[in-house]
Design an enzyme around this catalytic site. Structure first.
Site, mmCIF file in Angstrom:
data_model
loop_
_atom_site.group_PDB
_atom_site.id
_atom_site.type_symbol
_atom_site.label_atom_id
_atom_site.label_comp_id
_atom_site.label_asym_id
_atom_site.label_seq_id
_atom_site.Cartn_x
_atom_site.Cartn_y
_atom_site.Cartn_z
ATOM 1 N N ASP A 1 0.848 -1.196 0.000
ATOM 2 C CA ASP A 1 0.000 0.000 0.000
ATOM 3 C C ASP A 1 0.880 1.241 0.000
ATOM 4 O OD1 ASP A 1 0.519 0.867 2.971
ATOM 5 O OD2 ASP A 1 0.067 -1.278 3.047
ATOM 6 N N ASP B 1 0.758 3.517 2.501
ATOM 7 C CA ASP B 1 0.550 4.022 3.847
ATOM 8 C C ASP B 1 -0.696 4.922 3.809
ATOM 9 O OD1 ASP B 1 1.507 3.759 6.523
ATOM 10 O OD2 ASP B 1 2.247 5.800 6.447
#
Length: 269
Positions: free
Chosen positions: A207, A209
């Site tokens: 991802d 974050d």
């Protein structure tokens, strides 16, 4: 002769065509308590001895702050490991480290708080280069060999967890030059160094974050689980190819130097 401890939920132990001569080995309680599991999986990859350990336990029932890192590393050393190769789920702090890629970790910034991070009363272990450069190159070669998208030279920000970062923290770590963020590199890396073990990390980027403007890539449990499932196959191939390369290298001089450095860093046991 090398022996490689692999920490992480890689699924290697599930494929008997990958791991030869499989056996379960009971791990006794260490001077630092019980490791994450009372048994580890032992076997061979390309005639290289390998020990597989689940960092969070086989049921994944320990959050990062509750992992007994000292017991895990001590157990691997007692089992004769010379190298520790780990996988880490991590978030990206920079655009060029894209979700779905593999990050070859080179540095860390420690933002953990209260984890036991040494085996000794007083030791000053060097950590200028926590991750072995030769193994980093081998991971890169392995990524190329299996067609994995990767990026070398990653600096990981190791945070306490188990919560994810606030937006302010994520932006701060990004501004520091952190490339990825995770919860388990520290104290694993310095503990491995204290024991004279070569330590390297393969970051599995799940991802962005929470700093990224694409909210669909902001970290959450569902996204991390989905990306880890997606990355499982390719990361397994990278691990196998890396282990083969480690096994073909003559480590005798470097092991002696690593052991001497670790022992020379101890001031009081």
């Amino acid at each position: 002769m090398v022996k490689i401890g692999v920490i992480g939920g890689t699924g290697l132990d599930a494929d008997l065509n990958i791991l030869k001569d499989v056996q379960m080995i009971s791990v006794p309680v260490t001077p630092y308590g019980q490791p994450s599991d009372d048994q580890v999986t032992s076997g061979k990859i390309d005639n290289v001895d390998v020990v597989l350990m689940s960092r969070h336990g086989k049921k994944h029932d320990r959050n990062p702050s509750d992992v007994n890192y000292r017991a895990n590393l001590w157990a691997l050393k007692e089992l004769g490991c010379t190298h520790v190769l780990v996988t880490n789920a991590c978030g990206s702090l920079q655009e060029e480290f894209k979700p779905g890629m593999i990050a070859i970790v080179d540095q860390y910034i420690d933002r953990t708080k209260s984890r036991p991070s040494t085996f000794y009363k007083v030791i000053h272990i060097p950590q200028a280069h926590p991750f072995d450069k030769i193994v980093q190159k081998m991971i890169e070669e392995a990524c190329k060999a299996v067609g994995a998208e990767y990026r070398p030279g990653a600096c990981i920000v190791a945070v306490e967890g188990p919560r994810f970062s606030t937006l302010a923290e994520s932006k701060l770590y990004k501004s520091w030059g952190g490339d990825i963020i995770g919860m388990t590199t520290v104290p694993e890396a310095p503990l491995a160094a204290e024991l004279g073990l070569f330590y390297n990390s393969i970051g599995l980027i799940t991802d962005y974050d929470c700093w990224h403007e694409d909210e669909g890539e902001s970290v959450n449990v569902e996204l991390v689980a989905a990306r880890m499932k997606m990355l499982a196959g390719i990361s397994r191939k990278v691990l196998i190819e890396t282990i083969k390369r480690i096994g073909k290298y003559d480590w005798s001089e470097k092991i002696a130097a690593k052991t001497k450095e670790a022992q020379g860093s101890i001031m009081f046991k």
